[in-house]
Structures are given as structure tokens and as C-alpha cells.
Design a protein around this motif. Structure first.
Motif, PDB file in Angstrom:
ATOM      1  N   ALA A   2      19.415  31.722  -2.299  1.00 45.55           N
ATOM      2  CA  ALA A   2      20.164  30.502  -2.617  1.00 45.55           C
ATOM      3  C   ALA A   2      21.538  30.842  -3.180  1.00 45.55           C
ATOM      4  O   ALA A   2      22.521  30.145  -2.885  1.00 45.55           O
ATOM      5  CB  ALA A   2      19.381  29.647  -3.601  1.00 45.55           C
ATOM      6  N   LEU A   3      21.626  31.911  -3.952  1.00 50.20           N
ATOM      7  CA  LEU A   3      22.922  32.324  -4.498  1.00 50.20           C
ATOM      8  C   LEU A   3      23.861  32.778  -3.380  1.00 50.20           C
ATOM      9  O   LEU A   3      25.047  32.427  -3.382  1.00 50.20           O
ATOM     10  CB  LEU A   3      22.734  33.449  -5.516  1.00 50.20           C
ATOM     11  N   ILE A   4      23.348  33.514  -2.427  1.00 51.02           N
ATOM     12  CA  ILE A   4      24.165  33.957  -1.300  1.00 51.02           C
ATOM     13  C   ILE A   4      24.641  32.763  -0.485  1.00 51.02           C
ATOM     14  O   ILE A   4      25.799  32.696  -0.061  1.00 51.02           O
ATOM     15  CB  ILE A   4      23.381  34.956  -0.422  1.00 51.02           C
ATOM     16  N   LEU A   5      23.759  31.783  -0.280  1.00 49.94           N
ATOM     17  CA  LEU A   5      24.144  30.578   0.443  1.00 49.94           C
ATOM     18  C   LEU A   5      25.213  29.798  -0.322  1.00 49.94           C
ATOM     19  O   LEU A   5      26.173  29.309   0.273  1.00 49.94           O
ATOM     20  CB  LEU A   5      22.917  29.698   0.695  1.00 49.94           C
ATOM     21  N   ALA A   6      25.087  29.712  -1.632  1.00 50.01           N
ATOM     22  CA  ALA A   6      26.089  29.001  -2.439  1.00 50.01           C
ATOM     23  C   ALA A   6      27.440  29.721  -2.398  1.00 50.01           C
ATOM     24  O   ALA A   6      28.493  29.073  -2.285  1.00 50.01           O
ATOM     25  CB  ALA A   6      25.601  28.870  -3.878  1.00 50.01           C
ATOM     26  N   LEU A   7      27.434  31.035  -2.476  1.00 47.35           N
ATOM     27  CA  LEU A   7      28.691  31.793  -2.409  1.00 47.35           C
ATOM     28  C   LEU A   7      29.331  31.676  -1.032  1.00 47.35           C
ATOM     29  O   LEU A   7      30.560  31.557  -0.919  1.00 47.35           O
ATOM     30  CB  LEU A   7      28.438  33.261  -2.765  1.00 47.35           C
ATOM     31  N   ALA A   8      28.523  31.701   0.021  1.00 47.42           N
ATOM     32  CA  ALA A   8      29.058  31.539   1.379  1.00 47.42           C
ATOM     33  C   ALA A   8      29.643  30.144   1.565  1.00 47.42           C
ATOM     34  O   ALA A   8      30.704  29.984   2.189  1.00 47.42           O
ATOM     35  CB  ALA A   8      27.977  31.800   2.416  1.00 47.42           C
ATOM     36  N   ALA A   9      28.988  29.138   1.008  1.00 44.59           N
ATOM     37  CA  ALA A   9      29.507  27.774   1.105  1.00 44.59           C
ATOM     38  C   ALA A   9      30.830  27.640   0.358  1.00 44.59           C
ATOM     39  O   ALA A   9      31.767  27.001   0.847  1.00 44.59           O
ATOM     40  CB  ALA A   9      28.486  26.781   0.559  1.00 44.59           C
ATOM     41  N   ALA A  10      30.935  28.256  -0.803  1.00 48.48           N
ATOM     42  CA  ALA A  10      32.184  28.208  -1.559  1.00 48.48           C
ATOM     43  C   ALA A  10      33.306  28.914  -0.797  1.00 48.48           C
ATOM     44  O   ALA A  10      34.439  28.412  -0.732  1.00 48.48           O
ATOM     45  CB  ALA A  10      31.993  28.852  -2.927  1.00 48.48           C
ATOM     46  N   SER A  11      33.004  30.051  -0.204  1.00 50.67           N
ATOM     47  CA  SER A  11      34.007  30.765   0.578  1.00 50.67           C
ATOM     48  C   SER A  11      34.411  29.965   1.810  1.00 50.67           C
ATOM     49  O   SER A  11      35.596  29.923   2.173  1.00 50.67           O
ATOM     50  CB  SER A  11      33.466  32.133   1.005  1.00 50.67           C
ATOM     51  N   ALA A  12      33.449  29.318   2.454  1.00 53.03           N
ATOM     52  CA  ALA A  12      33.755  28.496   3.630  1.00 53.03           C
ATOM     53  C   ALA A  12      34.624  27.301   3.252  1.00 53.03           C
ATOM     54  O   ALA A  12      35.526  26.921   4.000  1.00 53.03           O
ATOM     55  CB  ALA A  12      32.465  28.026   4.293  1.00 53.03           C
ATOM     56  N   ILE A  13      34.392  26.715   2.091  1.00 52.64           N
ATOM     57  CA  ILE A  13      35.219  25.598   1.636  1.00 52.64           C
ATOM     58  C   ILE A  13      36.654  26.049   1.410  1.00 52.64           C
ATOM     59  O   ILE A  13      37.604  25.358   1.798  1.00 52.64           O
ATOM     60  CB  ILE A  13      34.620  24.970   0.364  1.00 52.64           C
ATOM     61  N   VAL A  14      36.833  27.208   0.822  1.00 51.14           N
ATOM     62  CA  VAL A  14      38.187  27.739   0.602  1.00 51.14           C
ATOM     63  C   VAL A  14      38.886  27.976   1.936  1.00 51.14           C
ATOM     64  O   VAL A  14      40.052  27.616   2.113  1.00 51.14           O
ATOM     65  CB  VAL A  14      38.130  29.037  -0.233  1.00 51.14           C
ATOM     66  N   GLN A  15      38.175  28.564   2.894  1.00 52.92           N
ATOM     67  CA  GLN A  15      38.765  28.813   4.210  1.00 52.92           C
ATOM     68  C   GLN A  15      39.091  27.502   4.927  1.00 52.92           C
ATOM     69  O   GLN A  15      40.138  27.383   5.575  1.00 52.92           O
ATOM     70  CB  GLN A  15      37.811  29.645   5.071  1.00 52.92           C
ATOM     71  N   ALA A  16      38.223  26.515   4.814  1.00 52.87           N
ATOM     72  CA  ALA A  16      38.460  25.226   5.481  1.00 52.87           C
ATOM     73  C   ALA A  16      39.650  24.501   4.868  1.00 52.87           C
ATOM     74  O   ALA A  16      40.416  23.851   5.580  1.00 52.87           O
ATOM     75  CB  ALA A  16      37.212  24.360   5.393  1.00 52.87           C
ATOM     76  N   ARG A  17      39.823  24.593   3.583  1.00 51.68           N
ATOM     77  CA  ARG A  17      40.979  23.948   2.943  1.00 51.68           C
ATOM     78  C   ARG A  17      42.292  24.574   3.379  1.00 51.68           C
ATOM     79  O   ARG A  17      43.324  23.921   3.354  1.00 51.68           O
ATOM     80  CB  ARG A  17      40.854  24.015   1.422  1.00 51.68           C
ATOM     81  N   LYS A  18      42.243  25.843   3.761  1.00 46.00           N
ATOM     82  CA  LYS A  18      43.440  26.509   4.276  1.00 46.00           C
ATOM     83  C   LYS A  18      43.655  26.216   5.756  1.00 46.00           C
ATOM     84  O   LYS A  18      44.637  26.661   6.338  1.00 46.00           O
ATOM     85  CB  LYS A  18      43.324  28.017   4.075  1.00 46.00           C
TER      86      LYS A  18
END
Length: 78
Positions: A2-18
Motif C-alpha cells: 500500500a505504501l508503494i502504491l501511495a508513493l506511485a500515485a503521488a509521483s503520478a500526480i506530480v507528473q500529471a500536473r506537469k
């Protein structure tokens, strides 16, 4: 997991905002696919979940390749 999924989601959000949608998919989809594979194979003993996880992971790695090619093309073009 679950922690890996949460970190991947946070990274994906940062990439999507860019505006890097392929990079966001390339980060998030392999992690989601791995979760599906593990859930399907270990928890449910279902080949449907396992096959779906493999498919999602392959699509994610394909998106990562597209993101890499786009970044390489932008870096070369003046």
C-alpha cells in the motif's frame, strides 16, 4: 504494498500536473498491475486477475517507453 502504491500515485500526480501524462501512466500502471498480479495469484488464485495485472503492467511499461522517446526527442530538438 500500500505504501508503494501511495508513493506511485503521488509521483503520478506530480507528473500529471506537469502535463507529462505518459510519464504518469508509466509510473502508476506497472505498480497497479503488480498489485493485481499479486492479489490474483496469491489471494484469489484467479488467472483472470493475474492476466489483467500482466496486461496493465505491459501497458504501463509501454507508456514509460513512449515518455522516454518523447523526452529524448525534445532533448535533441533545438
Amino acid at each position: 504494498m500500500a505504501l508503494i502504491l501511495a508513493l506511485a500515485a503521488a509521483s503520478a500526480i506530480v507528473q500529471a500536473r506537469k502535463g507529462r501524462w505518459y510519464a504518469a501512466g508509466g509510473v502508476l500502471l506497472p505498480v497497479v498491475g503488480t498489485d493485481l498480479m499479486l492479489f490474483g495469484a496469491l489471494e484469489q488464485h484467479s488467472m483472470l486477475f493475474f492476466g489483467g495485472g500482466v496486461g496493465v503492467s505491459v501497458v504501463g511499461f509501454g507508456m514509460e517507453f513512449v515518455a522516454w522517446r518523447r523526452a529524448a526527442r525534445v532533448a535533441v530538438t533545438p
